[in-house]
Write a protein that holds these residues in place. Sequence first.
Motif, mmCIF file in Angstrom:
data_model
loop_
_atom_site.group_PDB
_atom_site.id
_atom_site.type_symbol
_atom_site.label_atom_id
_atom_site.label_comp_id
_atom_site.label_asym_id
_atom_site.label_seq_id
_atom_site.Cartn_x
_atom_site.Cartn_y
_atom_site.Cartn_z
ATOM 1 N N PRO A 170 0.818 -1.213 0.000
ATOM 2 C CA PRO A 170 0.000 0.000 0.000
ATOM 3 C C PRO A 170 0.850 1.261 0.000
ATOM 4 O O PRO A 170 1.885 1.340 0.682
ATOM 5 C CB PRO A 170 -0.815 -0.130 1.298
ATOM 6 N N ALA A 171 0.413 2.248 -0.757
ATOM 7 C CA ALA A 171 1.185 3.483 -0.901
ATOM 8 C C ALA A 171 1.405 4.179 0.438
ATOM 9 O O ALA A 171 2.476 4.737 0.684
ATOM 10 C CB ALA A 171 0.477 4.421 -1.880
ATOM 11 N N ALA A 172 0.400 4.162 1.306
ATOM 12 C CA ALA A 172 0.541 4.838 2.598
ATOM 13 C C ALA A 172 1.657 4.207 3.427
ATOM 14 O O ALA A 172 2.437 4.914 4.089
ATOM 15 C CB ALA A 172 -0.779 4.790 3.361
ATOM 16 N N ASP A 173 1.755 2.870 3.394
ATOM 17 C CA ASP A 173 2.805 2.181 4.145
ATOM 18 C C ASP A 173 4.178 2.470 3.557
ATOM 19 O O ASP A 173 5.157 2.681 4.289
ATOM 20 C CB ASP A 173 2.549 0.672 4.135
ATOM 21 N N VAL A 174 4.266 2.478 2.239
ATOM 22 C CA VAL A 174 5.540 2.759 1.576
ATOM 23 C C VAL A 174 5.974 4.195 1.853
ATOM 24 O O VAL A 174 7.153 4.471 2.116
ATOM 25 C CB VAL A 174 5.427 2.499 0.068
ATOM 26 N N ALA A 175 5.024 5.127 1.816
ATOM 27 C CA ALA A 175 5.347 6.518 2.085
ATOM 28 C C ALA A 175 5.868 6.699 3.502
ATOM 29 O O ALA A 175 6.822 7.460 3.746
ATOM 30 C CB ALA A 175 4.120 7.392 1.854
ATOM 31 N N GLN B 281 -8.031 -3.934 -12.373
ATOM 32 C CA GLN B 281 -7.826 -2.524 -12.671
ATOM 33 C C GLN B 281 -6.715 -2.436 -13.689
ATOM 34 O O GLN B 281 -5.759 -3.214 -13.664
ATOM 35 C CB GLN B 281 -7.447 -1.735 -11.412
ATOM 36 N N LYS B 282 -6.827 -1.500 -14.610
ATOM 37 C CA LYS B 282 -5.774 -1.336 -15.598
ATOM 38 C C LYS B 282 -4.475 -0.948 -14.895
ATOM 39 O O LYS B 282 -4.464 -0.025 -14.073
ATOM 40 C CB LYS B 282 -6.171 -0.267 -16.604
ATOM 41 N N PRO B 283 -3.371 -1.622 -15.218
ATOM 42 C CA PRO B 283 -2.110 -1.337 -14.529
ATOM 43 C C PRO B 283 -1.694 0.129 -14.606
ATOM 44 O O PRO B 283 -1.226 0.692 -13.611
ATOM 45 C CB PRO B 283 -1.114 -2.243 -15.252
ATOM 46 N N PHE B 284 -1.855 0.754 -15.748
ATOM 47 C CA PHE B 284 -1.448 2.153 -15.883
ATOM 48 C C PHE B 284 -2.260 3.047 -14.955
ATOM 49 O O PHE B 284 -1.707 3.919 -14.264
ATOM 50 C CB PHE B 284 -1.595 2.622 -17.329
ATOM 51 N N ASP B 285 -3.555 2.837 -14.916
ATOM 52 C CA ASP B 285 -4.411 3.635 -14.041
ATOM 53 C C ASP B 285 -4.050 3.412 -12.576
ATOM 54 O O ASP B 285 -4.034 4.357 -11.774
ATOM 55 C CB ASP B 285 -5.885 3.290 -14.275
ATOM 56 N N ALA B 286 -3.770 2.153 -12.231
ATOM 57 C CA ALA B 286 -3.397 1.849 -10.843
ATOM 58 C C ALA B 286 -2.081 2.527 -10.479
ATOM 59 O O ALA B 286 -1.919 3.033 -9.356
ATOM 60 C CB ALA B 286 -3.281 0.339 -10.661
ATOM 61 N N LEU B 287 -1.141 2.573 -11.415
ATOM 62 C CA LEU B 287 0.141 3.223 -11.159
ATOM 63 C C LEU B 287 -0.046 4.726 -10.962
ATOM 64 O O LEU B 287 0.560 5.324 -10.058
ATOM 65 C CB LEU B 287 1.100 2.938 -12.316
ATOM 66 N N VAL B 288 -0.885 5.348 -11.771
ATOM 67 C CA VAL B 288 -1.149 6.780 -11.624
ATOM 68 C C VAL B 288 -1.775 7.063 -10.260
ATOM 69 O O VAL B 288 -1.385 8.020 -9.563
ATOM 70 C CB VAL B 288 -2.053 7.285 -12.759
ATOM 71 N N GLU B 289 -2.730 6.244 -9.843
ATOM 72 C CA GLU B 289 -3.355 6.429 -8.531
ATOM 73 C C GLU B 289 -2.330 6.265 -7.408
ATOM 74 O O GLU B 289 -2.365 6.984 -6.403
ATOM 75 C CB GLU B 289 -4.500 5.438 -8.354
ATOM 76 N N TYR B 290 -1.430 5.330 -7.565
ATOM 77 C CA TYR B 290 -0.381 5.106 -6.566
ATOM 78 C C TYR B 290 0.524 6.335 -6.461
ATOM 79 O O TYR B 290 0.869 6.781 -5.359
ATOM 80 C CB TYR B 290 0.435 3.877 -6.967
ATOM 81 N N LEU B 291 0.899 6.898 -7.603
ATOM 82 C CA LEU B 291 1.723 8.104 -7.608
ATOM 83 C C LEU B 291 0.976 9.277 -6.969
ATOM 84 O O LEU B 291 1.576 10.085 -6.256
ATOM 85 C CB LEU B 291 2.137 8.450 -9.037
ATOM 86 N N ASP B 292 -0.332 9.357 -7.217
ATOM 87 C CA ASP B 292 -1.137 10.400 -6.569
ATOM 88 C C ASP B 292 -1.075 10.262 -5.047
ATOM 89 O O ASP B 292 -0.961 11.261 -4.326
ATOM 90 C CB ASP B 292 -2.593 10.314 -7.033
ATOM 91 N N ALA B 293 -1.137 9.010 -4.578
ATOM 92 C CA ALA B 293 -1.084 8.769 -3.130
ATOM 93 C C ALA B 293 0.287 9.131 -2.561
ATOM 94 O O ALA B 293 0.394 9.692 -1.468
ATOM 95 C CB ALA B 293 -1.419 7.312 -2.826
ATOM 96 N N ASP C 107 2.268 11.408 -3.833
ATOM 97 C CA ASP C 107 2.282 12.875 -3.837
ATOM 98 C C ASP C 107 1.588 13.422 -2.599
ATOM 99 O O ASP C 107 2.088 14.344 -1.937
ATOM 100 C CB ASP C 107 1.571 13.414 -5.078
ATOM 101 N N ALA C 108 0.433 12.854 -2.293
ATOM 102 C CA ALA C 108 -0.338 13.325 -1.144
ATOM 103 C C ALA C 108 0.424 13.128 0.165
ATOM 104 O O ALA C 108 0.243 13.890 1.122
ATOM 105 C CB ALA C 108 -1.683 12.603 -1.084
ATOM 106 N N ALA C 109 1.312 12.102 0.173
ATOM 107 C CA ALA C 109 2.117 11.826 1.363
ATOM 108 C C ALA C 109 3.470 12.536 1.318
ATOM 109 O O ALA C 109 4.331 12.280 2.165
ATOM 110 C CB ALA C 109 2.324 10.327 1.508
ATOM 111 N N SER C 110 3.664 13.405 0.317
ATOM 112 C CA SER C 110 4.877 14.225 0.190
ATOM 113 C C SER C 110 6.138 13.418 -0.067
ATOM 114 O O SER C 110 7.230 13.804 0.362
ATOM 115 C CB SER C 110 5.065 15.107 1.432
#
Length: 287
Positions: free
Chosen positions: A75-80, A110-122, A124-127
Amino acid sequence: MTEGVSLKPDLGRYGVWLGSRSVSPGVAKQIEALGYGAVWVGGSPDADLSWVEPALAETSTLQLATGIINIWASPAADVAASFERIESAYPGRFLLGIGVGHREHTDVYQKPFDALVEYLDALDAASVPTSRRVLAALGPKVLALSAERSAGAHPYLTTPEHTAHARELVGNTVFLAPEHKIVLTDNADEARDIGRRTVEFYLDLSNYVNNWRRLGFTDSDVTKPGSDKLIDAVVAHGTPEQVATRLNEHHEAGADHVAIQVLGGPDGKLLGALESLAGPLGLTPLS
């Protein structure tokens, strides 16, 4: 392009790629002593990245990078949170490599590209800064995304020809760090046998097969177990001098850094191979 992306990470010309999901402090220290600039840890390391600080504590200049964190598993939050912890303790010495991994191996719809973009958004949100992350990228769409949303790209299982295409696509300000496999033997049959044991797995994965086709490999080349032409292209073999010449072709094609994956043995053989390569690669051992 995102502000700060032009400030490329400095990992030196060569690093070491390990598929071990972690790296021990002792191995990291020995790799640093040989003059390599980075250790890339593959095998989809866990999101907590608990191995990073002990390895950084035993080294002084070595960079650690993930090659890669799998977005489906971590999960992006854990990685951040892990990134913030590491960056606070060792500023500028950890590079977060992320990617979609093997889409065939997840049940998430989920489309991999879309999932990757959402992950990058997360992220970003975590700085998590774009300047300290790179994307696993092969095709033009994700390569372009790597230039827009990260410091650059970490293409895996590619050739210098791919590096040249990638450099042309992303431009000169974007970090480009391909991985390349090696076997230190001048016995071509032995090298191809060792290389096939690793490469054959990827012949079932569409993103790699499609990438090789874009590079001009034929259906017969990418049909299991893979042609000699394909294996020779993605697994360098020969003397240390011959292997170094092949690896340097990535730099001539525009790479900033090359991550070397040694095939064919445990850590003892790994370190011996890296020592043999250090001189031909022009590395300066730490005193």
